[in-house]
Scaffold this motif. Structure first.
Motif, PDB file in Angstrom:
ATOM      1  N   PHE A  59       0.845  -1.197   0.000  1.00  0.00           N
ATOM      2  CA  PHE A  59       0.000   0.000   0.000  1.00  0.00           C
ATOM      3  C   PHE A  59       0.874   1.237   0.000  1.00  0.00           C
ATOM      4  O   PHE A  59       2.102   1.158   0.185  1.00  0.00           O
ATOM      5  N   GLU A  60       0.248   2.368  -0.258  1.00  0.00           N
ATOM      6  CA  GLU A  60       0.954   3.641  -0.342  1.00  0.00           C
ATOM      7  C   GLU A  60       0.436   4.585   0.740  1.00  0.00           C
ATOM      8  O   GLU A  60      -0.788   4.705   0.925  1.00  0.00           O
ATOM      9  N   VAL A  61       1.360   5.236   1.401  1.00  0.00           N
ATOM     10  CA  VAL A  61       0.996   6.265   2.367  1.00  0.00           C
ATOM     11  C   VAL A  61       1.319   7.610   1.712  1.00  0.00           C
ATOM     12  O   VAL A  61       2.483   8.002   1.598  1.00  0.00           O
ATOM     13  N   SER A  62       0.281   8.270   1.234  1.00  0.00           N
ATOM     14  CA  SER A  62       0.490   9.574   0.586  1.00  0.00           C
ATOM     15  C   SER A  62       0.660  10.635   1.670  1.00  0.00           C
ATOM     16  O   SER A  62      -0.144  10.727   2.606  1.00  0.00           O
ATOM     17  N   LEU A  63       1.702  11.418   1.537  1.00  0.00           N
ATOM     18  CA  LEU A  63       2.050  12.390   2.570  1.00  0.00           C
ATOM     19  C   LEU A  63       1.451  13.761   2.272  1.00  0.00           C
ATOM     20  O   LEU A  63       1.230  14.109   1.103  1.00  0.00           O
ATOM     21  N   THR A  64       1.207  14.494   3.313  1.00  0.00           N
ATOM     22  CA  THR A  64       0.759  15.876   3.109  1.00  0.00           C
ATOM     23  C   THR A  64       1.925  16.710   2.599  1.00  0.00           C
ATOM     24  O   THR A  64       3.095  16.322   2.711  1.00  0.00           O
ATOM     25  N   MET A  65       1.591  17.826   2.011  1.00  0.00           N
ATOM     26  CA  MET A  65       2.614  18.671   1.408  1.00  0.00           C
ATOM     27  C   MET A  65       2.437  20.099   1.934  1.00  0.00           C
ATOM     28  O   MET A  65       1.657  20.874   1.380  1.00  0.00           O
ATOM     29  N   PRO A  66       3.140  20.431   2.995  1.00  0.00           N
ATOM     30  CA  PRO A  66       2.951  21.754   3.594  1.00  0.00           C
ATOM     31  C   PRO A  66       3.333  22.900   2.663  1.00  0.00           C
ATOM     32  O   PRO A  66       2.842  24.019   2.829  1.00  0.00           O
ATOM     33  N   GLY A  67       4.177  22.628   1.680  1.00  0.00           N
ATOM     34  CA  GLY A  67       4.582  23.704   0.765  1.00  0.00           C
ATOM     35  C   GLY A  67       3.715  23.803  -0.472  1.00  0.00           C
ATOM     36  O   GLY A  67       4.160  24.284  -1.512  1.00  0.00           O
ATOM     37  N   ARG A  68       2.466  23.364  -0.351  1.00  0.00           N
ATOM     38  CA  ARG A  68       1.616  23.285  -1.543  1.00  0.00           C
ATOM     39  C   ARG A  68       1.401  24.642  -2.204  1.00  0.00           C
ATOM     40  O   ARG A  68       1.427  24.757  -3.438  1.00  0.00           O
ATOM     41  N   ILE A 177      -4.215   6.839   2.780  1.00  0.00           N
ATOM     42  CA  ILE A 177      -3.584   5.532   2.570  1.00  0.00           C
ATOM     43  C   ILE A 177      -4.302   4.853   1.411  1.00  0.00           C
ATOM     44  O   ILE A 177      -5.525   4.710   1.425  1.00  0.00           O
ATOM     45  N   LEU A 178      -3.534   4.446   0.419  1.00  0.00           N
ATOM     46  CA  LEU A 178      -4.099   3.890  -0.808  1.00  0.00           C
ATOM     47  C   LEU A 178      -3.576   2.482  -1.051  1.00  0.00           C
ATOM     48  O   LEU A 178      -2.432   2.176  -0.688  1.00  0.00           O
ATOM     49  N   GLY A 179      -4.387   1.666  -1.658  1.00  0.00           N
ATOM     50  CA  GLY A 179      -3.918   0.361  -2.109  1.00  0.00           C
ATOM     51  C   GLY A 179      -4.359  -0.802  -1.254  1.00  0.00           C
ATOM     52  O   GLY A 179      -4.112  -1.950  -1.620  1.00  0.00           O
ATOM     53  N   LEU A 180      -4.996  -0.532  -0.121  1.00  0.00           N
ATOM     54  CA  LEU A 180      -5.494  -1.650   0.684  1.00  0.00           C
ATOM     55  C   LEU A 180      -6.602  -2.380  -0.053  1.00  0.00           C
ATOM     56  O   LEU A 180      -6.823  -3.569   0.139  1.00  0.00           O
ATOM     57  N   ASN A 300      -4.070  -1.632  -8.552  1.00  0.00           N
ATOM     58  CA  ASN A 300      -4.975  -1.542  -7.412  1.00  0.00           C
ATOM     59  C   ASN A 300      -5.256  -0.078  -7.104  1.00  0.00           C
ATOM     60  O   ASN A 300      -4.938   0.801  -7.915  1.00  0.00           O
ATOM     61  N   SER A 301      -5.832   0.197  -5.968  1.00  0.00           N
ATOM     62  CA  SER A 301      -6.239   1.565  -5.686  1.00  0.00           C
ATOM     63  C   SER A 301      -5.066   2.501  -5.388  1.00  0.00           C
ATOM     64  O   SER A 301      -5.275   3.690  -5.166  1.00  0.00           O
ATOM     65  N   SER A 302      -3.845   1.981  -5.396  1.00  0.00           N
ATOM     66  CA  SER A 302      -2.684   2.872  -5.320  1.00  0.00           C
ATOM     67  C   SER A 302      -2.538   3.668  -6.607  1.00  0.00           C
ATOM     68  O   SER A 302      -1.867   4.709  -6.628  1.00  0.00           O
ATOM     69  N   GLY A 303      -3.130   3.130  -7.678  1.00  0.00           N
ATOM     70  CA  GLY A 303      -3.111   3.836  -8.947  1.00  0.00           C
ATOM     71  C   GLY A 303      -1.702   4.100  -9.442  1.00  0.00           C
ATOM     72  O   GLY A 303      -0.824   3.240  -9.407  1.00  0.00           O
ATOM     73  N   LEU A 304      -1.507   5.336  -9.897  1.00  0.00           N
ATOM     74  CA  LEU A 304      -0.230   5.725 -10.482  1.00  0.00           C
ATOM     75  C   LEU A 304       0.848   6.008  -9.445  1.00  0.00           C
ATOM     76  O   LEU A 304       2.017   6.166  -9.795  1.00  0.00           O
TER      77      LEU A 304
END
Lengths: 574, 291
Positions: A59-68, A177-180, A300-304
């Motif tokens: 699975f993938e843990v997508s992180l926040t991006m404070p410098g968005r 969290i993606l891909g589960l 899977n739902s992790s996608g790209l």
């Protein structure tokens, strides 16, 4: 004149024919398989019980991006001459340091994962962390139960029961969290196999090169030497396919296709392997000396997320082709946001990401069942994702007509009025239109401030499909395959040759090509075939930009010259 | 709903500006000193000479390249229906090495100048399928011989039957004095002679999303009913799709009649949708006038 009497005379025979099934199919015709099905709550599924405790789960843990906010500013200026960030590309480390979480926060998330016995791979761009471990360890860490299910087509996958639980001190660091849920979500854009359209056996490398004026580049020695290109894949290929294609196309001395297999990817060709063969072989036909790297990830739902992250991290290519996607209207916005973050990192690295616009015309969700009735589908207008991203070049499709010697004859927007297929195109539901999307036809009566796709178009109608070699249960076959799946690698390979021309003239980087293509089209519209016939069932092709074919298809050699000149004129060049 | 990346649609643009202390230019690598550059230049030159010698040696020691059994654009397999090819028929993959790319064949710095004009040719257009023309009425179309046989034809009409599909196609073309709607009614009147209980097909899966013929936008409809057997009894489900359009000179109507329309032929296609997809070539190649 109509002859009702004649028809009436045939009626009995017709009825008898149809009733008797005298011309019934003796075998199932080819077509998209189960992986084409967009997951929906109404899709029939079979529960198989708890996932085996020792099964490996990624699975993938997508992180926040404070410098968005700063990232938005940077990205807007990256391709805007005069901006302070114009052509100031970033390495993955630089991207992470400027816009991502502090390293300590990333380390804390990674430590949380590894402390539970999972592997945790944090990319330097700090966009996400790839994690894997046993189902038992993942369940315990995230507080979910993983259960197996099976689609009607027999594809086994697992889904989480319950929402993942994240420690309070990490919640501000983790976006999603993606891909589960490992049900295949990416739909390939290859389509149908019909006979001919550009003469048998379909568009060969020779026909493509003559029709789209690639020959002058080949004649001048540009075959992709020294160039690298990546393909996004959720299936795999065999060396035998490539070898037989080379044999059929008369290609010799080409480098072997490389494979980067991410955790969870397929070991052997699956049901969508023709997509991979199509992508590889279209590129190989146009740029036979290029280094092709096939990045293979789990569907899977992790996608790209894992694939794009790896491409950026590796830093081996500046041009990518992606022929997979799913309809935007039924997509998870959080998942799209995670993917967009990875695509932004790619854009920042100067990567041009070509993405197929979809094969369901202006109705990209038409395969999605929306009630318990099997034939109740979503036929509202929708575009495809990631083609609608502002950090990709969206590639639509055409029906190509050539003369018998391969010379370009005519082109129309790809639409199948009866079958419902066609090139994807329309207005995004989520993405705003980037400032660089300007030009004749862009501002039109349907414009609403949202991203308009496609940007460009290439041959996609299966009736004028490419000659492709792929593997079936019966062995290797040579076939004619279309879809915007073909158009995307066609454009990517053409731009790879353009990149070679540019480097040969001392221009190190073309910058992400989306804005450049619009700039070139405004100054030199003659380097595009402006397609004004056909459409995508909802929108008609029209002079200038349109929702079916974008700016049009390329006159490749002319376009290459115009792009290099444009980039030179808008230096600095590295 | 918020966009996945950036402000919600319609939100005012934020007045962006670089944050204080922000260096818009990433650090550039320091240039090598002259003495190091000279050493590097000599080294690269020596390596280049060695590489050229190696290439000459390798090429000289290799057997001649095998002649490809097929020339590009020329079909060579025994059947056009993509027969399986045994692995044994494949030649060796060759000496390809992962990651190895050929050295550039161009002269660095040379400006590429493409020809301005596209290639000219007096060749005939390549056909998409089998060409059918009606010289008297003045129209034509191509159809896939893989899927259809031309069953019968006359002035202004043609009938095709499916080979691998359970279907029949009618093509009717008349002077534009007859509008598309009237042509559709006429065909449906004929359909009603063997399709019992015809009703509109309400399944969105079967909907016509953009009817056109020969790139002229038109109108159309989809119907369902029960096919009558030879003795008039109800026998099997039937589906009918009809599309009509006019270019101001001619009016054309194309009707696709399918038996067991909802029968699945694969995971995504019913028999009706598959038949309609195969018939699309007729609509896309429809010529409203012929020389």
């Amino acid at each position: 004149m109509v002859h009702p009497v004649t028809h009436a005379g045939l009626i009995v025979a017709i009825a008898a024919l149809l009733v008797a099934g005298g011309c019934s199919s003796t075998h199932a015709p080819p077509g998209p398989s189960a992986a084409d099905v967009q997951p929906s709550s109404t899709t029939a599924q079979v529960d198989l019980g708890a996932t085996a405790p020792n099964e490996q789960v990624q699975f993938e843990v997508s992180l926040t991006m404070p410098g968005r906010a700063g990232l938005e500013t940077y990205l807007a200026g990256l391709t805007m001459p005069g901006s302070v960030s114009y052509r100031q590309f970033l390495t993955p480390d630089q991207f992470g340091a400027r816009f991502g979480l502090p390293q300590a926060n990333v380390d804390a998330v990674a430590h949380w994962l590894s402390g539970a016995g999972l592997s945790a791979d944090a990319a330097p761009q700090r966009t996400s962390i790839s994690a894997s471990g046993t189902a038992d360890a993942v369940s315990k860490l995230l507080g979910v139960n993983l259960v197996d299910r099976q689609t009607e087509a027999g594809v086994r996958y697992h889904v989480p029961i319950g929402e993942p639980v994240v420690p309070a001190n990490l919640r501000s660091s983790i976006a999603v969290i993606l891909g589960l849920d490992s049900e295949p979500v990416q739909r390939p854009m290859w389509d149908g196999r019909y006979m001919s359209g550009v003469g048998k056996p379909g568009i060969t490398p020779a026909v493509a090169s003559r029709a789209y004026e690639i020959d002058p580049l080949h004649d001048a020695g540009f075959h992709g030497e020294g160039q690298s290109i990546a393909i996004v894949s959720f299936d795999t290929f065999t060396d035998d396919e490539v070898a037989f294609f080379d044999q059929q196309a008369g290609i010799t001395g080409a480098p072997a296709v490389e494979r980067v297999a991410l955790p969870g990817s397929l070991d052997t060709p699956g049901s969508e392997a023709p997509e991979v063969a199509l992508d590889i072989e279209v590129i190989r036909g146009i740029a036979p000396k290029a280094r092709i790297i096939n990045y293979e990830g789990p569907n899977n739902s992790s996608g790209l997320v894992p694939i794009v992250k790896q491409i950026v991290k590796d830093g081996k290519v500046k041009i990518v082709s992606d022929s997979w996607g799913y309809c935007e209207n039924h997509s998870n916005p959080l998942g799209m946001a995670a993917e967009e973050q990875e695509l932004a990192a790619a854009w920042s690295a100067g990567i041009s990401f070509f993405s197929a616009s979809g094969d369901d015309a202006a109705f990209d969700c038409r395969r999605v069942q929306i009630s318990d009735k099997p034939f109740d589908r979503d036929v509202s207008p929708s575009v495809d994702w990631p083609s609608a991203s502002t950090h990709v070049i969206s590639v639509g499709g055409t029906f190509l007509s050539v003369l018998e010697d391969g010379t370009y004859f005519d082109e129309a927007g790809w639409e199948d009025p009866l079958g419902g297929s066609g090139a994807g195109g329309g207005l995004s539901k989520y993405q705003t239109r980037p400032p660089w999307q300007q030009g004749t036809g862009v501002n039109n009566s349907q414009s609403n401030g949202m991203r308009q796709v496609p940007d460009v178009a290439g041959p996609a109608d299966p009736a004028s499909g490419f000659m492709v070699v792929y593997t079936t249960d019966d062995g290797l076959v040579r076939d004619q395959v279309g879809g915007t799946s073909a158009a995307s690698p066609f454009w990517a390979a053409s731009m790879l040759l353009t990149q070679q021309v540019a480097q040969n003239e001392g221009v190190a980087a073309l910058v992400p090509l989306g804005p450049v293509l619009y700039g070139v089209a405004a100054a030199h519209p003659e380097v595009f075939h402006d397609i004004i016939r056909g459409g995508n069932l909802l929108f008609d092709a029209a002079p200038g930009w349109d929702y079916a074919t974008g700016l049009g298809s390329p006159r490749v050699a002319q376009l290459a010259r115009a792009i290099v000149d444009y980039v030179k004129a808008n230096g600095p060049q590295n | 709903m918020n966009g996945p990346f950036g402000p919600p649609p319609g939100s005012p643009q934020q007045p962006f500006g670089p944050p204080s202390g922000f260096n818009p230019y990433p650090p550039q690598p320091a240039k090598a000193k002259m003495s190091q550059g000279t050493i590097l230049f000599v080294f690269i030159g020596a390596m280049a000479v060695l590489a050229v010698l190696a290439v000459v040696f390798v090429l000289g020691s290799q057997p001649p390249a095998p002649v490809a059994p097929c020339q590009p654009a020329i079909p060579c397999l025994p059947q056009a229906t993509t027969p399986p090819v045994a692995d044994a028929s494949l030649g060796p993959v060759g000496t390809a090495v992962p990651g190895a790319t050929s050295p550039p064949q161009t002269n660095p710095g040379t400006v590429f100048v493409p020809p301005v004009a596209p290639p000219s040719s007096d060749a005939k257009p390549a056909l998409s399928g089998e060409l059918y023309t009606d010289a008297k009425v003045g129209y034509g179309f191509e159809y896939s011989t893989r899927h259809f046989d031309l069953d019968s034809s006359g002035d202004g009409w043609a009938q095709l039957t499916g080979k691998d599909i359970d279907c029949v196609i009618w093509v009717d073309v008349v002077n534009a004095d007859t509008p598309p709607a009237k042509m559709i009614d006429r065909d449906l009147h004929n359909v009603d002679k063997f399709l019992i209980g015809r009703v509109a097909d309400a399944d969105s899966y079967d909907a016509l999303l953009g009817p056109s013929i020969g790139y002229v936008n038109g109108t159309g409809s989809v119907w369902a009913g029960t096919l009558a057997g030879s003795n008039g009894s109800q026998s099997a489900p039937g589906g009918v799709t009809v599309v009509a359009a006019t270019n101001g000179t001619l009016t054309a109507v194309i009707t696709v009649i399918v038996g067991n329309p909802d029968l699945n032929v694969d995971s995504q296609h019913t028999q009706q949708l598959y038949a309609r997809g195969a018939a699309d070539l007729i609509l896309k190649t429809f010529q409203w006038s012929i020389p």
